[in-house]
Design an enzyme around this catalytic site. Sequence first.
Site, PDB file in Angstrom:
ATOM      1  N   ASP A  10     -69.494  18.850  52.857  1.00 40.79           N
ATOM      2  CA  ASP A  10     -70.774  19.231  52.265  1.00 40.79           C
ATOM      3  C   ASP A  10     -70.970  18.400  51.005  1.00 40.79           C
ATOM      4  OD1 ASP A  10     -73.140  20.806  51.821  1.00 40.79           O
ATOM      5  OD2 ASP A  10     -72.053  21.851  50.242  1.00 40.79           O
ATOM      6  N   SER A  11     -72.185  18.449  50.472  1.00 43.30           N
ATOM      7  CA  SER A  11     -72.462  17.758  49.205  1.00 43.30           C
ATOM      8  C   SER A  11     -71.675  18.391  48.057  1.00 43.30           C
ATOM      9  CB  SER A  11     -73.960  17.829  48.917  1.00 43.30           C
ATOM     10  OG  SER A  11     -74.391  19.176  48.961  1.00 43.30           O
ATOM     11  N   CYS A  73     -73.438  20.473  55.492  1.00 47.53           N
ATOM     12  CA  CYS A  73     -74.628  20.275  54.660  1.00 47.53           C
ATOM     13  C   CYS A  73     -75.859  20.099  55.549  1.00 47.53           C
ATOM     14  CB  CYS A  73     -74.420  19.019  53.807  1.00 47.53           C
ATOM     15  SG  CYS A  73     -75.810  18.641  52.749  1.00 47.53           S
ATOM     16  N   GLU A 152     -75.678  29.128  42.883  1.00 44.05           N
ATOM     17  CA  GLU A 152     -74.483  28.642  42.170  1.00 44.05           C
ATOM     18  C   GLU A 152     -74.280  29.395  40.856  1.00 44.05           C
ATOM     19  OE1 GLU A 152     -73.764  24.486  41.999  1.00 44.05           O
ATOM     20  OE2 GLU A 152     -74.085  24.251  44.147  1.00 44.05           O
ATOM     21  N   CYS A 184     -80.096  25.992  54.651  1.00 43.96           N
ATOM     22  CA  CYS A 184     -79.392  25.367  53.526  1.00 43.96           C
ATOM     23  C   CYS A 184     -78.098  26.144  53.301  1.00 43.96           C
ATOM     24  CB  CYS A 184     -80.269  25.417  52.279  1.00 43.96           C
ATOM     25  SG  CYS A 184     -79.450  24.842  50.784  1.00 43.96           S
ATOM     26  N   HIS A 186     -76.584  27.137  50.803  1.00 43.46           N
ATOM     27  CA  HIS A 186     -76.513  28.146  49.743  1.00 43.46           C
ATOM     28  C   HIS A 186     -77.249  29.447  50.068  1.00 43.46           C
ATOM     29  CE1 HIS A 186     -75.249  24.593  47.647  1.00 43.46           C
ATOM     30  NE2 HIS A 186     -75.080  25.235  46.505  1.00 43.46           N
TER      31      HIS A 186
HETATM   32  N1  DGL Z   1     -75.691  21.399  50.858  1.00 43.32           N
HETATM   33  C1  DGL Z   1     -77.113  21.172  50.693  1.00 43.32           C
HETATM   34  C2  DGL Z   1     -77.830  21.584  51.983  1.00 43.32           C
HETATM   35  O1  DGL Z   1     -77.367  22.430  52.736  1.00 43.32           O
HETATM   36  C3  DGL Z   1     -77.668  21.904  49.488  1.00 43.32           C
HETATM   37  C4  DGL Z   1     -77.248  21.318  48.175  1.00 43.32           C
HETATM   38  C5  DGL Z   1     -77.684  19.891  47.971  1.00 43.32           C
HETATM   39  O2  DGL Z   1     -78.894  19.631  47.780  1.00 43.32           O
HETATM   40  O3  DGL Z   1     -76.831  19.025  48.026  1.00 43.32           O
HETATM   41  O4  DGL Z   1     -78.866  21.076  52.284  1.00 43.32           O
END
Ligand code: DGL
Length: 272
Positions: A10-11, A73, A152, A184, A186
Amino acid sequence: MTWKSIGIFDSGVGGLTVLREIMQTLPQEDTLYFGDTARVPYGTKSPETVIRYAGEIASFLIKRDIKLLVVACNTASAVALPTLKRQLPVPVVGVIEPGARRAVEVTRSGRIGVIGTAGTIRSSAYSRAIKRLKPDAEVLTRACPLFVPLAEEGWIDNQVARLTAHMYLQELKEAGVDTLVLGCTHYPLLKPMIADVMGPDVMLVDSAEETARTVSAILAAKGLLRPSAEKGNHNYYVSDIPAGFVRVGNRFLGGRLGDVFQVSLDDEETIT
Ligand code: DGL
């Protein structure tokens, strides 16, 4: 016999919601998680940049001999999946297709809402995936970028979070969607509050849950599932200092985060 790990990236910290589901569905599996904390967020970046980042991380994980790669992600799944699938020697699972499939299964009216980062929504990846499965579906989308920092920060049900959710979701609610895809990493943390704002008639689809089921099905079909009597180990790598990842990650993973190692991707050969 040694069993290979499932790679997942993931990012940053958000993909731990996907890891959590995988740990629940497949507790016997070893996992290698990579969070690109030095370069998060991906949601605001161009497809070209996200594809390059995803290639570097994939190559890092492939060198550690994973048996399957999960692109946790949503933004990376939305733009980089075709490239990764073409280039990698292992099955690659994104979060878009499983989420879209579930949305099509549960919708009654065919009016489906999708929320995600600006990058995910701009890519139209969910709309395309849903329409491929159900051509007469009506897909309404909305980028909700502020949900990421709220999750977060742990602001998952206070006045600021509720007001933000009302502002973002009002239109979808008024448009009468009966299904809303949480597109997403989160957003599952905000699920109870989003459910409350959307009301009892709207089904929420959690891409993380569906992805874990897909991973399980693919491993089973390929005979790569570890015997269920085993207990999985979990390793964590990040590209920036681990402190912030550990703090927020423990909240995402319910306090079960193990040791986290900082690594550099500079020496990796990129797959693109
Ligand atoms: N992990 C990203 C997503 O699911 C969210 C956070 C980001 O913008 O990197 O799209």
